[in-house]
Write a protein that holds these residues in place. Structure first.
Motif, PDB file in Angstrom:
ATOM      1  N   SER A 244      -4.326  -0.193  -3.263  1.00 48.99           N
ATOM      2  CA  SER A 244      -5.182   0.363  -2.408  1.00 48.99           C
ATOM      3  C   SER A 244      -5.234  -0.732  -1.479  1.00 48.99           C
ATOM      4  CB  SER A 244      -6.477   0.381  -3.150  1.00 48.99           C
ATOM      5  OG  SER A 244      -6.996  -0.932  -3.488  1.00 48.99           O
ATOM      6  N   THR A 245      -5.936  -0.621  -0.401  1.00 53.05           N
ATOM      7  CA  THR A 245      -6.126  -1.834   0.660  1.00 53.05           C
ATOM      8  C   THR A 245      -6.551  -2.988   0.085  1.00 53.05           C
ATOM      9  OG1 THR A 245      -7.793  -0.730   1.345  1.00 53.05           O
ATOM     10  CG2 THR A 245      -5.802  -0.448   2.756  1.00 53.05           C
ATOM     11  N   THR A 246      -7.744  -2.752  -0.735  1.00 55.07           N
ATOM     12  CA  THR A 246      -8.387  -4.095  -1.225  1.00 55.07           C
ATOM     13  C   THR A 246      -7.564  -4.631  -2.369  1.00 55.07           C
ATOM     14  OG1 THR A 246     -10.304  -2.327  -1.604  1.00 55.07           O
ATOM     15  CG2 THR A 246     -10.793  -4.434  -2.357  1.00 55.07           C
ATOM     16  N   GLN A 247      -6.697  -3.973  -3.134  1.00 56.59           N
ATOM     17  CA  GLN A 247      -5.645  -4.599  -4.144  1.00 56.59           C
ATOM     18  C   GLN A 247      -4.784  -5.260  -3.282  1.00 56.59           C
ATOM     19  OE1 GLN A 247      -4.756  -0.929  -6.025  1.00 56.59           O
ATOM     20  NE2 GLN A 247      -5.949  -1.543  -7.822  1.00 56.59           N
TER      21      GLN A 247
ATOM     22  N   VAL B 188       0.750  -1.373  -0.059  1.00 53.96           N
ATOM     23  CA  VAL B 188      -0.029  -0.012  -0.097  1.00 53.96           C
ATOM     24  C   VAL B 188       0.777   1.011   0.002  1.00 53.96           C
ATOM     25  CG1 VAL B 188      -1.731   1.385   1.371  1.00 53.96           C
ATOM     26  CG2 VAL B 188      -1.925  -1.112   1.122  1.00 53.96           C
TER      27      VAL B 188
END
Ligand code: DGT
Ligand code: MG
Ligand code: MG
Ligand code: MG
Ligand code: MG
Length: 267
Positions: free
Chosen positions: A171-174, A165
């Motif tokens: 992103s945190t989701t990625q 990150v």
């Protein structure tokens, strides 16, 4: 003295004496520290100030309470091991657990400003506590190994996650997607090949947590004495004092326990 008619209510109290010969472990864990760490701007994934404050509070527990022979902490948790022969508070679980939790919590608040110099404490934090008994040295060491293994697994995950990150721009989701299904070796490989980070060279404090034990230290003080018919002079007095030492080393293997044979009482 005559008993009041209310005295009978005492008999509603239940016995919670801990079984003899067992190590008594009290583990504390910060309540909802996910939110607490966000609101107080903790550095991700490891905040030096928070970890130091946890150690300071744990040291205070060891100094103020009797018979804690070793304490181990990581993240928002700390485990306190009472000597298997302790008779403190007649080994009553509720007394031991509540003293540990309240001494720790009040210390955490009391020393907050020393560590978080520019971050006010926004609300009163609290810690839950539980008591677990371990009847053998093997069981106790396995318990501590379990906590240290947990420290390692979480820290390794968090280190890669936040590197992806903060340095990788994900992103945190990625980052979460990227790490799905990866094993330890994959995580080390991502850190090494993409970010030139050797996980095993990360600070021991983060990877191994903190182990607090008692040590003895010689303390030399000077004292003024005046023997009869002689002039006053200074003498050196050597005293052996107990003091807490902190270790960020492996406690899963035998080495630490062999180097500190006084921590555990024999089975
Ligand atoms: P709980 O224990 O069920 O009330 O809920 P939490 O939120 O305390 O969950 P827990 O104890 O499993 O996880 C510890 C949380 O504290 C986790 O969200 C990360 C956070 N935390 C602990 N140490 C640090 C730190 O040094 N830096 C940051 N950024 N967060 C930390
Ligand atoms: Mg929890
Ligand atoms: Mg917690
Ligand atoms: Mg926790
Ligand atoms: Mg009282």
């Amino acid at each position: 003295m005559a008993k009041s008619k209310f005295e009978y209510v005492r008999s509603f109290e239940t016995d919670d004496t801990c079984l003899r010969n067992c190590y008594i472990v009290v583990r504390l864990d910060g309540r909802n520290f996910h939110k607490f760490s966000e609101q107080h701007g903790f550095v991700k994934p490891n905040d030096e100030r928070a970890l130091a404050l946890m150690r300071r509070s744990a040291g205070c527990v060891m100094e103020q309470l009797d018979d804690v022979c070793v304490a181990y902490g990581q993240s928002d948790e700390f485990s306190f091991v009472f000597k298997r022969s302790t008779n403190w508070f007649k080994r009553r679980a509720s007394k031991l657990m509540t003293h540990v939790a309240s001494q720790f919590s009040s210390s955490f608040v009391f020393f907050w400003g020393e560590y978080f110099t520019h971050q006010p404490l926004l609300y009163p934090p609290s810690f839950d506590g539980r008591v677990v008994l371990y009847p053998s040295n093997r069981n106790l060491r396995d318990y501590l190994s379990w906590r240290q293994a947990d420290c390692h697994i979480n820290n390794q995950y968090n280190t890669v996650f936040w590197t992806l990150v903060q340095k990788g721009g994900l992103s945190t989701t990625q980052a979460e997607e990227r790490l799905k299904g990866t094993v330890a070796a994959d995580k080390n490989e991502i850190l090494f090949s993409e970010f030139n980070i050797n996980y095993n060279a990360e600070p021991q404090l983060y990877r191994k947590g903190s182990t607090l034990i008692w040590d003895t230290a010689e303390e030399v003080t000077t004292k003024k004495v005046k023997p009869a018919n002689q002039s006053e002079r200074e003498v050196h007095v050597t005293r052996t004092r107990k003091k807490i030492t902190t270790h960020h080393c492996d406690i899963i293997g035998s080495q630490f326990w062999e180097e500190h044979p006084d921590i555990l009482e024999s089975d």
